[in-house]
Design a protein around this motif. Structure first.
Motif, mmCIF file in Angstrom:
data_model
loop_
_atom_site.group_PDB
_atom_site.id
_atom_site.type_symbol
_atom_site.label_atom_id
_atom_site.label_comp_id
_atom_site.label_asym_id
_atom_site.label_seq_id
_atom_site.Cartn_x
_atom_site.Cartn_y
_atom_site.Cartn_z
ATOM 1 N N MET A 39 0.874 -1.290 -0.064
ATOM 2 C CA MET A 39 0.073 0.080 0.088
ATOM 3 C C MET A 39 0.794 1.498 -0.231
ATOM 4 N N ALA A 40 1.931 1.406 0.853
ATOM 5 C CA ALA A 40 2.785 2.575 0.885
ATOM 6 C C ALA A 40 3.451 2.817 -0.257
ATOM 7 N N VAL A 41 4.004 1.641 -1.303
ATOM 8 C CA VAL A 41 4.587 1.689 -2.155
ATOM 9 C C VAL A 41 3.581 2.244 -3.340
ATOM 10 N N ILE A 42 2.567 2.049 -3.629
ATOM 11 C CA ILE A 42 1.431 2.244 -4.376
ATOM 12 C C ILE A 42 1.017 3.884 -4.114
ATOM 13 N N ILE A 43 0.894 3.996 -2.703
ATOM 14 C CA ILE A 43 0.539 5.616 -2.632
ATOM 15 C C ILE A 43 1.809 6.438 -2.853
ATOM 16 N N ALA A 44 2.840 6.119 -2.311
ATOM 17 C CA ALA A 44 4.034 7.013 -2.952
ATOM 18 C C ALA A 44 4.376 6.919 -4.352
ATOM 19 N N MET A 45 4.063 5.838 -5.158
ATOM 20 C CA MET A 45 4.149 6.072 -6.408
ATOM 21 C C MET A 45 3.306 7.165 -7.224
ATOM 22 N N SER A 46 2.002 6.970 -6.418
ATOM 23 C CA SER A 46 1.044 7.549 -7.149
ATOM 24 C C SER A 46 1.429 9.401 -6.871
ATOM 25 N N LEU A 47 1.718 9.565 -5.465
ATOM 26 C CA LEU A 47 2.054 11.127 -5.143
ATOM 27 C C LEU A 47 3.225 11.313 -6.038
ATOM 28 N N VAL A 48 4.103 10.733 -6.181
ATOM 29 C CA VAL A 48 5.556 11.078 -6.887
ATOM 30 C C VAL A 48 5.302 11.284 -8.295
ATOM 31 N N LEU A 49 4.724 10.057 -8.815
ATOM 32 C CA LEU A 49 4.704 10.081 -10.328
ATOM 33 C C LEU A 49 3.484 10.646 -10.858
ATOM 34 N N GLY A 50 2.250 10.755 -10.079
ATOM 35 C CA GLY A 50 1.210 11.094 -10.645
ATOM 36 C C GLY A 50 0.458 10.225 -11.800
ATOM 37 N N PHE B 92 -13.898 3.656 -7.734
ATOM 38 C CA PHE B 92 -13.928 5.172 -7.717
ATOM 39 C C PHE B 92 -13.881 5.703 -9.022
ATOM 40 N N LEU B 93 -12.990 5.124 -10.036
ATOM 41 C CA LEU B 93 -12.782 5.705 -11.213
ATOM 42 C C LEU B 93 -14.200 5.471 -12.093
ATOM 43 N N ALA B 94 -14.763 4.412 -11.910
ATOM 44 C CA ALA B 94 -15.821 3.730 -12.650
ATOM 45 C C ALA B 94 -16.968 4.818 -12.256
ATOM 46 N N TYR B 111 -11.550 14.926 -16.335
ATOM 47 C CA TYR B 111 -12.222 15.613 -15.284
ATOM 48 C C TYR B 111 -11.889 15.177 -14.023
ATOM 49 N N VAL B 112 -11.636 13.752 -13.942
ATOM 50 C CA VAL B 112 -11.266 13.123 -12.653
ATOM 51 C C VAL B 112 -9.802 13.528 -12.301
ATOM 52 N N THR B 113 -8.996 13.679 -13.580
ATOM 53 C CA THR B 113 -7.558 14.166 -13.225
ATOM 54 C C THR B 113 -7.477 15.490 -12.758
ATOM 55 N N ASN B 114 -8.245 16.500 -13.120
ATOM 56 C CA ASN B 114 -8.065 17.903 -12.609
ATOM 57 C C ASN B 114 -8.907 18.537 -11.929
ATOM 58 N N GLU B 115 -10.166 17.840 -11.887
ATOM 59 C CA GLU B 115 -11.317 18.466 -10.974
ATOM 60 C C GLU B 115 -11.708 17.801 -9.969
ATOM 61 N N VAL B 116 -11.718 16.517 -9.706
ATOM 62 C CA VAL B 116 -12.332 15.694 -8.663
ATOM 63 C C VAL B 116 -11.234 16.020 -7.725
ATOM 64 N N PHE B 117 -11.925 15.873 -6.301
ATOM 65 C CA PHE B 117 -11.099 15.929 -5.207
ATOM 66 C C PHE B 117 -10.294 14.822 -5.075
ATOM 67 N N LEU B 118 -9.082 14.886 -5.011
ATOM 68 C CA LEU B 118 -7.960 13.521 -4.821
ATOM 69 C C LEU B 118 -8.121 12.512 -6.262
ATOM 70 N N GLY B 119 -8.809 13.172 -7.235
ATOM 71 C CA GLY B 119 -9.057 12.329 -8.391
ATOM 72 C C GLY B 119 -7.704 11.891 -9.015
ATOM 73 N N GLY B 124 -3.750 7.655 -9.755
ATOM 74 C CA GLY B 124 -2.415 7.466 -10.100
ATOM 75 C C GLY B 124 -2.313 6.172 -9.074
ATOM 76 N N MET B 125 -3.091 6.009 -8.216
ATOM 77 C CA MET B 125 -3.001 4.724 -7.473
ATOM 78 C C MET B 125 -3.386 3.626 -8.290
ATOM 79 N N HIS B 126 -4.373 3.680 -9.103
ATOM 80 C CA HIS B 126 -4.924 2.798 -10.144
ATOM 81 C C HIS B 126 -3.823 2.426 -10.994
ATOM 82 N N LYS B 127 -3.445 3.549 -11.729
ATOM 83 C CA LYS B 127 -2.245 3.278 -12.586
ATOM 84 C C LYS B 127 -0.940 2.493 -12.190
ATOM 85 N N TRP B 128 -0.522 3.074 -11.272
ATOM 86 C CA TRP B 128 0.816 2.487 -10.393
ATOM 87 C C TRP B 128 0.591 1.272 -9.997
ATOM 88 N N GLY B 129 -0.610 1.160 -9.503
ATOM 89 C CA GLY B 129 -0.975 -0.122 -8.675
ATOM 90 C C GLY B 129 -1.002 -1.450 -9.674
#
Ligand code: HEM
Lengths: 244, 271
Positions: A39-50, B92-94, B111-119, B124-129
């Motif tokens: 979880m920490a890695v995913i969150i960090a990547m999301s914050l850093v890499l967007g 959430f993305l759906a 819209y999700v990327t630029n407007e939604v709170f924490l979007g 990013g979590m979904h993409k890097w996840g």
């Protein structure tokens, strides 16, 4: 494994299991720590890499980079390693399919009871070699750029003709450079050597109509460019048919 | 007002008196904490009386894992955790996504990327996840490969694993198109074309993915349905089967681990 070896394994395993610890809480604790790390890695990547968003998809524009997600690079690189067009189907689906079938059937052809990696040299070496090859191909894929500029000398025939011909040649060069062709083709010193053939002397191989036909109705994996605006399409064909 | 001394209660006849506390019960009625615990146990009992799930729970949680189990054995559950994270962020993305090839898809992601709170964070979590999950699947597969964990009696679990690997890769392939930006579009055009070069099924597969011979609106909704409905369900079901087999057969001991002989075992138990 024959029946006796199977029974032997089950017997040894049941002793090892009886000497182990209960899943809860011992294994659960480790799993939970690992889950927190993930979880920490995913969150960090999301914050850093967007999460970037490119410009809107447009079948008629010409600036794009046909690049997959990084973990598919190795598949795309296989296309580059295997050059001759007749072997392309082998590279694209053949190698991955064979790999998948081998992976699927692994437990059915490797039936020896031995489990220690150092006593299964074939399996261990193959495994390491596959990992190394995939890592190498991924690295190659990551470094293969998709150049968007072509620096080739203008053919003398075009220079002599001058005027409109030369202008059209330069315009075509521009369009080709921006159309992502270099991701798969080499023109002079520019672009990647594969999966498509080298286009430096395409005109001596393929007549003008042939080039146009390829662009409209290409052999996969090359995408079709029939949706390009006619003017751009013409300048690509013009440019390529001068490359003798 | 001066307080009156409390008078002793009049003696009640025995049938009306409160019964003395039963052994194990602190003093008749407990405090709120005891009551809450009582309530919890009652609920669990109520459910168990109707489902008999507690046996399965005990079987799952208190089974033993063999001696020598180490950190490499957490890679499987880490993969599952990454999958769960994908599922939650994906929901959430759906809530915002529209599979509309004529601009709606791109617009909804913008819209999700630029407007939604924490979007952008969730996207990013979904993409890097997805990258993290792919890495973990491969690491987990490497672990089971080098430990020889695919051998008897766990062959079937390996086969289910390979299907999970393929589905995970297809998941990321279909997901890549959904933002419908230039990169996504052209990479997927090429990807589908590559599929088309495959022997026998290749052309059918790429026609199916495209939803015809043209790449466009049907392609996007097809990828969307596969990515959001078909594959998550299939992966969840297969993870269930995978874990059932793990619990039933037990995880392997590391290949170097030998059982402790009886005498030493006794000795160990004393220490
Ligand atoms: C979505 C992907 C997957 C999930 C969520 C998953 C989950 C798990 C979990 C939680 C375990 C328990 C032991 C451990 O964590 O190592 C396990 C065991 C196992 N997995 Fe997976 N797995 C996945 C993919 C795969 C793949 C791709 C393979 C191989 C092709 C595989 C083969 C196995 C085998 C053979 C075992 C038994 C290991 C043993 O008994 O020591 N799994 N899996």
């Amino acid at each position: 494994m024959n029946q006796q070896q199977k029974e032997q394994y089950l017997r040894e395993y049941s002793v090892l299991k009886a000497q182990g610890k209960p899943f809860f809480p011992y294994a659960v604790a480790k799993d939970s720590i690992m889950a927190c790390i993930v979880m920490a890695v995913i969150i960090a990547m999301s914050l850093v890499l967007g999460a970037e968003l490119g410009s809107k998809a447009n079948p008629t524009t010409t600036t794009y980079v046909p690049r997959p997600e990084w973990y598919f690079f190795f598949l795309f690189e296989v296309l580059r390693v295997i050059k001759p067009p007749s072997l392309v189907p082998l590279a694209t689906i053949g190698v991955p399919t064979i790999g998948m079938i081998l992976l699927f059937l692994l437990p059915f052809y490797d039936r020896k009871p031995e489990r220690r990696p150092e006593r299964r040299p074939i399996a261990t070496i193959t495994g390491i070699a596959v990992i190394a090859a995939m890592a190498y191909l991924t690295y190659q894929g990551a470094n293969a750029g998709s150049p968007t500029a072509i620096e080739t000398p203008t053919p003398t025939a075009v220079v002599q003709a001058g005027g409109a011909t030369r202008g059209e040649f330069e315009a075509g060069k521009q369009v080709v450079a921006q159309s992502g062709c270099l991701a798969c083709h080499k023109i002079g010193e520019n672009g990647n050597a594969g999966p498509g053939p080298n286009l430096s002397h395409i005109a001596s191989r393929l007549p003008r109509q042939g080039i146009a036909r390829t662009l409209v109705n290409p052999t996969a994996p090359m995408p079709s460019f029939k949706n390009l605006p006619p003017k751009k399409f013409q300048s690509i064909v013009n440019f390529l048919s001068q490359l003798k | 007002m001066p307080r009156l001394p409390k008078l002793p209660a009049p003696p009640l006849p025995p049938p009306l008196r409160e019964p003395p506390p039963r052994p194990g019960q602190a003093n008749g009625k407990g405090g709120p904490i005891e009551e809450a615990m009582e309530a919890g146990i009652t609920v669990v009992d109520w459910i168990d009386e109707r489902t008999s799930l507690s046996g399965a729970g005990r079987w799952l949680l208190f089974r033993k894992v063999p001696k020598g189990t180490n950190w490499f054995y957490t890679l499987g559950s880490a993969t599952m955790f990454a999958f769960l994270s994908q599922a939650v962020t994906g929901v959430f993305l759906a809530m915002y996504y529209r599979p509309d090839a004529s601009g709606g898809a791109y617009e909804s992601i913008r819209y999700v990327t630029n407007e939604v709170f924490l979007g952008q964070f969730v996207r990013g979590m979904h993409k890097w996840g997805s990258s993290v999950m792919v890495i973990l699947v491969f690491l987990h597969m490497g672990r089971t490969f080098f430990f020889g964990a695919y051998k008897y009696p766990r062959e079937l679990n390996w086969v289910i694993g390979v299907v999970l690997l393929i589905l995970t890769m297809v998941m990321s392939f279909t997901g890549y198109l959904l933002p419908f930006d230039q990169r996504a579009y052209w990479a997927t055009v090429v990807g589908v074309n590559i599929n088309g070069t495959g022997p026998l099924l290749g052309p059918y597969l790429s026609d199916f993915l495209r939803g015809g011979s043209e790449f466009g609106a049907t392609t996007l909704s097809r990828f969307y349905a596969i990515h959001m409905l078909l594959l998550p369900g299939a992966i969840a079901a297969l993870i269930g089967a995978h874990l059932y087999l793990v619990a039933k057969l037990g995880t392997t001991a590391p290949p170097w681990q030998k059982p402790v002989p009886r005498s030493e075992e006794l000795h160990e138990a004393e220490v």
